[in-house]
Design a protein around this motif. Sequence first.
Motif, PDB file in Angstrom:
ATOM      1  N   UNK A 377       0.831  -1.203   0.000  1.00  0.00           N
ATOM      2  CA  UNK A 377       0.000   0.000   0.000  1.00  0.00           C
ATOM      3  C   UNK A 377       0.872   1.262   0.000  1.00  0.00           C
ATOM      4  N   UNK A 378       1.906   1.276   0.817  1.00  0.00           N
ATOM      5  CA  UNK A 378       2.796   2.436   0.871  1.00  0.00           C
ATOM      6  C   UNK A 378       3.541   2.609  -0.450  1.00  0.00           C
ATOM      7  N   UNK A 379       3.931   1.496  -1.045  1.00  0.00           N
ATOM      8  CA  UNK A 379       4.623   1.569  -2.333  1.00  0.00           C
ATOM      9  C   UNK A 379       3.702   2.129  -3.412  1.00  0.00           C
ATOM     10  N   UNK A 380       2.422   1.739  -3.363  1.00  0.00           N
ATOM     11  CA  UNK A 380       1.466   2.272  -4.326  1.00  0.00           C
ATOM     12  C   UNK A 380       1.349   3.781  -4.230  1.00  0.00           C
ATOM     13  N   UNK A 381       1.340   4.303  -3.003  1.00  0.00           N
ATOM     14  CA  UNK A 381       1.287   5.757  -2.813  1.00  0.00           C
ATOM     15  C   UNK A 381       2.535   6.408  -3.402  1.00  0.00           C
ATOM     16  N   UNK A 389       4.062  13.939  -9.477  1.00  0.00           N
ATOM     17  CA  UNK A 389       5.020  14.952  -9.039  1.00  0.00           C
ATOM     18  C   UNK A 389       4.850  15.334  -7.586  1.00  0.00           C
ATOM     19  N   UNK A 390       4.403  14.388  -6.767  1.00  0.00           N
ATOM     20  CA  UNK A 390       4.199  14.650  -5.340  1.00  0.00           C
ATOM     21  C   UNK A 390       5.286  13.930  -4.532  1.00  0.00           C
ATOM     22  N   UNK A 391       5.772  14.514  -3.436  1.00  0.00           N
ATOM     23  CA  UNK A 391       6.918  13.964  -2.702  1.00  0.00           C
ATOM     24  C   UNK A 391       6.514  12.882  -1.689  1.00  0.00           C
ATOM     25  N   UNK A 392       5.813  11.857  -2.147  1.00  0.00           N
ATOM     26  CA  UNK A 392       5.363  10.793  -1.254  1.00  0.00           C
ATOM     27  C   UNK A 392       6.339   9.626  -1.316  1.00  0.00           C
ATOM     28  N   UNK A 393       6.759   9.160  -0.143  1.00  0.00           N
ATOM     29  CA  UNK A 393       7.744   8.076  -0.079  1.00  0.00           C
ATOM     30  C   UNK A 393       7.228   6.956   0.809  1.00  0.00           C
ATOM     31  N   UNK A 394       7.365   5.734   0.321  1.00  0.00           N
ATOM     32  CA  UNK A 394       6.944   4.577   1.105  1.00  0.00           C
ATOM     33  C   UNK A 394       7.727   4.476   2.401  1.00  0.00           C
ATOM     34  N   UNK A 400      -0.361  13.440   7.386  1.00  0.00           N
ATOM     35  CA  UNK A 400      -1.455  14.053   6.647  1.00  0.00           C
ATOM     36  C   UNK A 400      -2.043  13.117   5.590  1.00  0.00           C
ATOM     37  N   UNK A 401      -1.475  11.924   5.429  1.00  0.00           N
ATOM     38  CA  UNK A 401      -2.079  10.939   4.539  1.00  0.00           C
ATOM     39  C   UNK A 401      -3.353  10.402   5.189  1.00  0.00           C
ATOM     40  N   UNK A 402      -4.375  10.280   4.410  1.00  0.00           N
ATOM     41  CA  UNK A 402      -5.585   9.613   4.871  1.00  0.00           C
ATOM     42  C   UNK A 402      -5.800   8.392   3.999  1.00  0.00           C
ATOM     43  N   UNK A 403      -5.749   7.218   4.600  1.00  0.00           N
ATOM     44  CA  UNK A 403      -5.868   5.955   3.872  1.00  0.00           C
ATOM     45  C   UNK A 403      -7.265   5.392   4.114  1.00  0.00           C
TER      46      UNK A 403
END
Length: 661
Positions: A377-381, A389-394, A400-403
């Motif tokens: 799931x984290x890898x998918x994000x 172009x968003x700085x999201x890292x597994x 602030x992530x809402x899953x």
Amino acid sequence: MINSSYDASALRAALGIGMSGIDGLGVGAAWGRVEPGRATTPDRHDETEVFVITAGHGDVVVDGVRHSVAAGTVVGFEPFETHVLENTGDEDLVFATLYWRDAPRAALAAGRTGQRRSGRPQFVFSTPPTPNGDLHLGHLSGPYLGADAYVRFQRMNGREAWHLTGSDDFQSYVLAAAAAEGRTPAETAAHHGAEIVATLKLLDVVPDQFTATNAEPGYRDGLRAFFSRLVASGGITAREAPALFDAASGRYLYEVDVSGGCPACSRGTSGNICEECGEPNSCVDLVDPVATADGTTPRTGTATRYTLPLHHHRADIEEHHGRGRVPARLRDLADRVLGRGERDIAVTHPSAWGVEPAEADARGHVVWVWPEMAYGFLHGIQSLGRRLGRPWRAAAPRDDWRIVHFFGYDNSFYHAVLYPVLYKLAHPGWNADIDYHVNEFYLLEGGKFSTSRRHAVWGKDILNADSVDAVRYFLARTRPEGRRTDFTWERFGSAVQDDLIGTWQRWLGTVGDRLAREFAGTAPDAGVWRPEHSAFLDRLEIRRRALAQALDADGFSLNRAAEELHGLVTDAARFTHAETTAPSGHRHGEARTTMALELAAARLLAHCATPVMPRFAGRLSQALGEEPPTVWPESVELLPPGTRANLSGQVFFTPIGAAAK
């Protein structure tokens, strides 16, 4: 006069910290102390509450959003805001709290809790399907339709939301399918993964991120790093424990390889999880286990596997469940599992198919696919963020992530019990805010969907351009929310013929015929309003609010959304039957208002049906002379006077025999 001073010696354990009551103020009141490095447990209630910080400093986290506080800060919480007070300093954080009930304020807040909690990026996951076959209606009715409709509604309300899923390539069930098909596991996963994507597209479900784990660049390395974090935390360790082996070959048995009676509910189950009660098993505790390959009795030996002592983490699980939307059925499952004493969960298994950890003592083992999914799931994000172009890292999940998870009840243990623990071990500073939406089994003619018994309705057998709206409507109306429900061809055919053709299409056609005949196909302006007109407008507004509540985060239910859509049409058809009048003479003004309201109802139907039946909604909007809806209506609006509309003779739905069966 009431005079109360903070007294550390009077504190007692409450909400994860020390608190002492203040009496006589006429409202609830207390002193509280959060020690350095500590935090209150998540709190959410119907009272309005105020914190007055008198010493120290820290952060208050409100619905996942962090704010700094210090001595002299006053913080107010609306009803139903989830709040946590953390001490980030090196001295005690002391505060006074005042709280009271205000029923009107609570009612107003209840109506906007989903909106308030949706102000952050939302990653909406439907459980990655196992690529050992295509998707049938049992699959489609649950996570995939649910997640798709949820994301569509969120976007119509201007919120950032993405639908993520993939193919769970390293499942042991893929190995079994590959052997049966004469393919390699990788070939089987790729073949069925492509079939799954095609079936989802037929249902008008196109995820924003689809992760095929065996083919995804960087996935293996990221998973190994995640696993190494678990090992470094000390929360999982390599331990020797009893295991099952094939009596003849000595092959290690787990999951698809073994079946028997569930040690918790006694129903028949495969290894490691019981689909009936949702509880895990360790395979060796199955009642009368048999090897599925040949029906022989396995032998018991020992195996060294990395293992998680789940029973050590009750507090972490309970704290996590206090943060988000966790249905009672999931909390009950957690209580049952944790109430059975020691519960060790193997998180690696001997196998050649999967991702081998980097640890030397795990050679010949793979990360079990269910703990693997927590990382997936984290890898998918991260993969989605790279494209956007968003700085999201597994490796660095953010508060602030809402899953939001959509899954079947048989996956509940992993999602709502195991994964929160793994996240706490791998990322102890992350306060994972996760909502859970669970569905039960969808039956077919009274029995479980079954590939082996050819007891299934496959997506490709029923879905096409003419049937997709009807299928989405019927699945939304009957999907198993909180209970098992049943698909039958007879009920499906009746819903199409009676609801969609006999009620929806018939009403729209009736309005269209009158519009063409009496108003030259052009929307009139409203004229004279009678009490019946204003009452119908109010009724439409009630339906609009009910649909918003049924599709928003906290109250999400496609059952209720489909019922409300049908209710909107039946209300409108009843109004048409009762209020149609000749458009001439002194009643012309009334007739204009009646038609304006009927067109307003059709317009509202198009907007509110968009998350559930997007193709129908777009066609209806175009018939009304408008573009397909992209924004959720804030009120019921009349179709602009002078708009050319063509509802007469439109065919939105076709009988089941012609469309799908």
